[in-house]
Design a protein around this motif. Structure first.
Motif, mmCIF file in Angstrom:
data_model
loop_
_atom_site.group_PDB
_atom_site.id
_atom_site.type_symbol
_atom_site.label_atom_id
_atom_site.label_comp_id
_atom_site.label_asym_id
_atom_site.label_seq_id
_atom_site.Cartn_x
_atom_site.Cartn_y
_atom_site.Cartn_z
ATOM 1 N N ASP A 38 6.174 9.636 -30.379
ATOM 2 C CA ASP A 38 4.629 9.502 -30.138
ATOM 3 C C ASP A 38 4.006 8.344 -30.399
ATOM 4 O O ASP A 38 4.772 7.221 -30.989
ATOM 5 C CB ASP A 38 3.805 10.880 -30.861
ATOM 6 C CG ASP A 38 3.657 10.659 -32.504
ATOM 7 O OD1 ASP A 38 4.086 9.543 -32.899
ATOM 8 O OD2 ASP A 38 3.601 11.793 -32.910
ATOM 9 N N GLU A 39 2.698 8.226 -30.104
ATOM 10 C CA GLU A 39 2.181 6.816 -30.196
ATOM 11 C C GLU A 39 2.309 6.238 -31.944
ATOM 12 O O GLU A 39 2.274 4.948 -32.040
ATOM 13 C CB GLU A 39 0.646 6.719 -30.160
ATOM 14 C CG GLU A 39 0.567 7.482 -28.407
ATOM 15 C CD GLU A 39 -1.078 8.055 -28.393
ATOM 16 O OE1 GLU A 39 -1.401 8.008 -27.214
ATOM 17 O OE2 GLU A 39 -1.467 8.373 -29.242
ATOM 18 N N ASN A 40 2.016 7.190 -32.724
ATOM 19 C CA ASN A 40 2.277 6.793 -34.214
ATOM 20 C C ASN A 40 3.833 6.248 -34.665
ATOM 21 O O ASN A 40 3.693 5.258 -35.270
ATOM 22 C CB ASN A 40 1.936 7.899 -35.184
ATOM 23 C CG ASN A 40 0.236 7.997 -34.944
ATOM 24 O OD1 ASN A 40 -0.651 6.889 -34.684
ATOM 25 N ND2 ASN A 40 -0.494 8.815 -35.690
ATOM 26 N N THR A 41 4.669 7.232 -34.254
ATOM 27 C CA THR A 41 5.966 6.715 -34.806
ATOM 28 C C THR A 41 6.321 5.622 -33.738
ATOM 29 O O THR A 41 7.290 4.914 -34.398
ATOM 30 C CB THR A 41 6.863 8.067 -34.568
ATOM 31 O OG1 THR A 41 6.699 8.576 -32.978
ATOM 32 C CG2 THR A 41 6.474 9.202 -35.384
ATOM 33 N N GLU A 66 -0.071 11.769 -29.809
ATOM 34 C CA GLU A 66 0.114 12.161 -30.814
ATOM 35 C C GLU A 66 -0.663 13.408 -31.140
ATOM 36 O O GLU A 66 -1.632 13.677 -30.699
ATOM 37 C CB GLU A 66 -0.312 11.202 -32.136
ATOM 38 C CG GLU A 66 -0.001 11.706 -33.533
ATOM 39 C CD GLU A 66 -1.237 12.448 -34.059
ATOM 40 O OE1 GLU A 66 -0.882 13.071 -35.043
ATOM 41 O OE2 GLU A 66 -2.442 12.108 -33.694
ATOM 42 N N GLY A 98 10.546 11.142 -34.480
ATOM 43 C CA GLY A 98 9.037 11.658 -34.852
ATOM 44 C C GLY A 98 9.054 12.683 -35.758
ATOM 45 O O GLY A 98 9.899 13.273 -36.244
#
Length: 356
Positions: A38-41, A66, A98
Motif C-alpha cells: 500500500d502507499e505507506n509500506t 492504505e 504490508g
C-alpha cells in the motif's frame, strides 16, 4: 532463526529469514515477480525489502491505497487488471509486503488470478505478523462487513522481520498487541501477563513475544485447519469486535476504529459475558478491562449504536442455521464454543464497559 516448516505456509523470522526466502524464490523460478504494497509500506518498507532480498530478477511494483476501506473487490479488480496488462501468467509470483489488508487482499488476488498463482507474504505490521501471517485466510470485505469474501490457502512462505515494526505509529502497534492479548486469553495467563507487561523498546523481548504469538496460533490451526472446532477460539472477542468495527466503518459520523481497537473492546465484552455464563474470573475481567482502557482509551456507545451492532452479529462467519454463536471462556485457556448469548447480556456487557 525461528522457523515453522510446512509444505505450504512455512514461517521464517528475523536472522536468516531473508536468505531462506532468496533460496525459495530461486527454487520457484517465477516468470515475473510482482510486489504488492500500500502507499505507506511502499514508502517505508519496500526499500528494506529490496535491499534484503538478493534476487537478480526485476520486481514489478503495484500499490493500493492504505486502509481497511480499500480492502474490497474493487481494489482486487484494479490489481488483477494491472497484473494482466503487465504480463502476469500462471508462473508469476506475487509477494505481498504490508499489513493485514495487503496480505489478505493480495493472497485472495493470487488465489484467484488465472485460477491461482504462487504468493508469498511479508507482514510489516504487528497485527499482520501475529495474526495474518499464519492460517492461510485470504479475502476482502463486503461493504463494511469484515472478510465476507475469501478462501483459505496458505502462501508458499511467510517472512517475519520485526525491524519493520519500527515504522509503525503507536496506534497501529497497539492494534497488533490486541491480537497478542487474545492469544494470551485463549492460551495461558502467563503469556497474557507477559504481553500486558512488555516493553516495546526491548527488541529482543518483543521478538520473542511476537514469535510465541505466531506459535500459539500455528498450534491451533495445525490441529484445526478448516475451523471446525478449536480454530474458532482465534475469534475470541471478534464476534462483537468485528460488528463494532463494521458499524464504525459504515457510519460517517463515527471515527473509524483500527481492527485491534475494536477487538480490544470485543474482548472486554466477551470476558464479561464469559463471567456471566461460565464464571470467568471477575478479578481478571476487571483488571484486563482497566488495562485496555488505559492503553486504548474509551469509546462511547449510545443505545441506538448497541442495537445496530447487535443486528450486525447475524453476519458473523461462525453463525450456523441462523444462530449467532460466540466463543467464550470459563477461564484463561479454557474455551467454550458455539455459545448462544441473549441480547440483554450483551447490553449489560456494554454497560460494564461504559462504567469503566
Amino acid at each position: 532463526m525461528n522457523k515453522i516448516i510446512k509444505d505450504r505456509g512455512s514461517v521464517y523470522c528475523n536472522e536468516g529469514a531473508w536468505e531462506a526466502l532468496t533460496e525459495i524464490i530461486t527454487e520457484i523460478n517465477p516468470s515475473r515477480i510482482f510486489v504488492l504494497s500500500d502507499e505507506n509500506t511502499h514508502e517505508h518498507c519496500i526499500p528494506r525489502f529490496e535491499n534484503k532480498l538478493d534476487i537478480d530478477q526485476d520486481f514489478i511494483h503495484i500499490s493500493i491505497p492504505e486502509g481497511e476501506a480499500h480492502k474490497n473487490i474493487h481494489s482486487c479488480l484494479e490489481v488483477w487488471e494491472k497484473m494482466s496488462k503487465l504480463g502476469a501468467d500462471r508462473n508469476s509470483l506475487l509477494i505481498n509486503v504490508g499489513g493485514g489488508v495487503v496480505t489478505d487482499l493480495g493472497g485472495f488476488v493470487a488465489c484467484t488470478y488465472q485460477r491461482g498463482i504462487e504468493f508469498i507474504n511479508i507482514p510489516t505490521s504487528l497485527l499482520a505478523m501475529v495474526d495474518a501471517s499464519v492460517g492461510g485466510k485470504t479475502g476482502v470485505d463486503l461493504g463494511s462487513l469484515k472478510n465476507q469474501i475469501g478462501i483459505i490457502r496458505n502462501p508458499k512462505v511467510v517472512v517475519v522481520d520485526t525491524t519493520f515494526l519500527q515504522t509503525l505509529p503507536k496506534a497501529h502497534f497497539d492494534s497488533g498487541v490486541a491480537e497478542m492479548l487474545k492469544h494470551g486469553l485463549i492460551h495461558s495467563e502467563d503469556y497474557l501477563r507477559r504481553v500486558m507487561n512488555m516493553d516495546p523498546q526491548d527488541a529482543e523481548s518483543l521478538e520473542s513475544l511476537v514469535w510465541e504469538s505466531i506459535v500459539i496460533k500455528n498450534d491451533v490451526i495445525t490441529e484445526d485447519p478448516l475451523e471446525k472446532g478449536l480454530r474458532k477460539t482465534l475469534n475470541y472477542g471478534h464476534t462483537l469486535g468485528h460488528a463494532i468495527e463494521s458499524y464504525f466503518l459504515e457510519n460517517d459520523d463515527k471515527e473509524t476504529l483500527l481492527h485491534g481497537e475494536a477487538i480490544a473492546i470485543g474482548m472486554i465484552l466477551a470476558n464479561y459475558i464469559s463471567e456471566h455464563y461460565f464464571d470467568f474470573p471477575s478479578s481478571l475481567s476487571k483488571e484486563f478491562a482497566d488495562y485496555i482502557k488505559e492503553v486504548y482509551g474509551s469509546v462511547s456507545f449510545t443505545q441506538h449504536d448497541i442495537s445496530q451492532i447487535i443486528k450486525l452479529l447475524i453476519f458473523d462467519k461462525k453463525n450456523s442455521h441462523g444462530k449467532i454463536q460466540f466463543v467464550l471462556l470459563t477461564d484463561v485457556g479454557v474455551p467454550k464454543l458455539n455459545c448462544i448469548v441473549e441480547d440483554d447480556v450483551i447490553y449489560a456487557a456494554f454497560s460494564f464497559y461504559a462504567q469503566l
